[in-house]
Structures are given as C-alpha cells and as structure tokens.
Write an enzyme that holds these catalytic residues in place. Structure first.
Site, PDB file in Angstrom:
ATOM      1  N   VAL A 128      -7.357 -10.190 -31.213  1.00 57.69           N
ATOM      2  CA  VAL A 128      -7.354 -10.387 -32.871  1.00 57.69           C
ATOM      3  C   VAL A 128      -8.655  -9.785 -33.279  1.00 57.69           C
ATOM      4  O   VAL A 128      -9.611 -10.233 -32.711  1.00 57.69           O
ATOM      5  CB  VAL A 128      -7.615 -12.215 -32.774  1.00 57.69           C
ATOM      6  CG1 VAL A 128      -7.758 -12.372 -34.106  1.00 57.69           C
ATOM      7  CG2 VAL A 128      -5.956 -12.751 -32.506  1.00 57.69           C
ATOM      8  N   PRO A 129      -8.482  -8.727 -33.715  1.00 60.73           N
ATOM      9  CA  PRO A 129      -9.554  -7.636 -33.900  1.00 60.73           C
ATOM     10  C   PRO A 129     -10.663  -7.951 -35.096  1.00 60.73           C
ATOM     11  O   PRO A 129     -11.026  -7.381 -35.987  1.00 60.73           O
ATOM     12  CB  PRO A 129      -8.748  -6.428 -34.416  1.00 60.73           C
ATOM     13  CG  PRO A 129      -7.775  -6.917 -35.316  1.00 60.73           C
ATOM     14  CD  PRO A 129      -7.197  -8.199 -34.706  1.00 60.73           C
ATOM     15  N   CYS A 130     -11.431  -9.135 -34.513  1.00 61.42           N
ATOM     16  CA  CYS A 130     -12.920  -9.387 -35.476  1.00 61.42           C
ATOM     17  C   CYS A 130     -13.795  -8.192 -35.488  1.00 61.42           C
ATOM     18  O   CYS A 130     -14.406  -8.032 -36.373  1.00 61.42           O
ATOM     19  CB  CYS A 130     -13.239 -10.645 -34.775  1.00 61.42           C
ATOM     20  SG  CYS A 130     -13.884 -10.588 -33.045  1.00 61.42           S
ATOM     21  N   HIS A 131     -13.515  -7.182 -34.524  1.00 62.53           N
ATOM     22  CA  HIS A 131     -14.456  -6.081 -34.718  1.00 62.53           C
ATOM     23  C   HIS A 131     -14.210  -5.346 -36.169  1.00 62.53           C
ATOM     24  O   HIS A 131     -14.835  -4.580 -36.383  1.00 62.53           O
ATOM     25  CB  HIS A 131     -14.320  -4.993 -33.454  1.00 62.53           C
ATOM     26  CG  HIS A 131     -12.861  -4.504 -33.365  1.00 62.53           C
ATOM     27  ND1 HIS A 131     -12.022  -5.309 -32.486  1.00 62.53           N
ATOM     28  CD2 HIS A 131     -12.328  -3.297 -33.848  1.00 62.53           C
ATOM     29  CE1 HIS A 131     -10.678  -4.578 -32.464  1.00 62.53           C
ATOM     30  NE2 HIS A 131     -11.040  -3.522 -33.091  1.00 62.53           N
TER      31      HIS A 131
END
Length: 168
Positions: A128-131
């Site tokens: 889950v690409p919070c970056h």
C-alpha cells in the site's frame, strides 16, 4: 501471522501473512522496515499469500512489477485511516499525490496532517504505497521507513516508468 524477512534495495524488509480464518481469507497483513522481532529468514513454504508477496516484492524491486495483486488485509485502523489507505492503494505506479489532495478527496481539506498520521500507521507499506504521498509542491516529507527509503522507492518507480514509456 507468520513473519519472514527478505533482503531488498531498501534494506531488510519483513512481511507477514496469515492463513484463512474467521476474519477472512488468507492475506498479507503486515510489512515492516527492518527485521521484525518475530521474523525468520524467508525460505518458502509459507501461507500462499506470503510466498506470493515475497515473489511480487522481488519483482517490484527488480523493476518487473508495477501493481501488487497479492491479497492484503490491513489489521486495525480507524474508518478515516482505512479510507486513507484505500486512497493510497489507488495511486498509480510512478505517480505521486499530496497529503492535502487526499484530505480534500476525503472531504476535509484541512486534514492533511491527519492523512500524514494515517500514512505513518499504514501496516502494509510498499504494498500500500504510502511512499507515493508527498507534501505540498511535491516536497519530500514524512515516511515511516525514513526519507532515504522513500527516495529509493520513488526513484525506482520513476526510472522504471521512464524505461517503460520511452523504450522502443
């Protein structure tokens, strides 16, 4: 949940998955930067989602995968946090969105800091690409794994996107 640790370009990465239970089907439920205390070196033979997550993470870091399809089930989280995680999961590979844009999309333009807190509590980072969430004006701020890791992930995606879009 069973935790394993793998090597990656951003250092050790621990991944957890559980088998099907009353809460739902077998799914990945955690990613941790570094070695999680319960993690053992990955040797295969885990629950199917764990093996699949490791394979997909390796393909992602090799620049061969741009969308994770492994089943995921984030433990915990408030309704707001879950809404943020759902929105983050829909940010396309190689693109970025700001904390403020997410807050506005969720109906509260003033909730950018709360979005940042929800990103920091994301139990499944990278998958889950919070970056891909950045500050106003594209500023590199905040990341539970540290800004150097965030930079590596964003640079990887930018490089792969350029190669994919500009290759003959």
């Amino acid at each position: 949940m069973r935790w394993v640790v793998i090597d990656s370009p951003i250092g050790e990465l621990s991944v957890a998955a559980g088998s099907a239970d009353v809460a739902g089907p077998a799914a990945v439920g955690g990613v941790h930067f570094g070695r999680h205390p319960a993690a053992t070196p990955y040797a295969g033979g885990g629950p199917a989602p764990l093996d699949e997550a490791v394979a997909q993470l390796r393909a992602y870091f090799a620049g061969e995968l741009t969308a994770f399809t492994v089943p995921m089930r984030a433990p915990g989280g408030s309704d707001f946090e879950r809404a943020v995680w759902d929105r983050i999961a829909r940010v396309p590979y190689g693109e970025m969105i700001t904390y403020g844009e997410i807050a506005t999309g969720l109906g509260d333009a003033g909730a950018a800091r709360a979005v940042g807190t929800a990103c920091n509590r994301n139990p499944i980072p990278v998958l889950v690409p919070c970056h891909r969430v950045v500050g106003a004006g594209g500023k590199m701020v905040g990341f539970g794994g540290g800004l150097p890791r965030k930079r590596v992930l964003l640079e990887l995606e930018a490089r792969v996107t350029l190669q994919r879009d500009w290759s003959p």
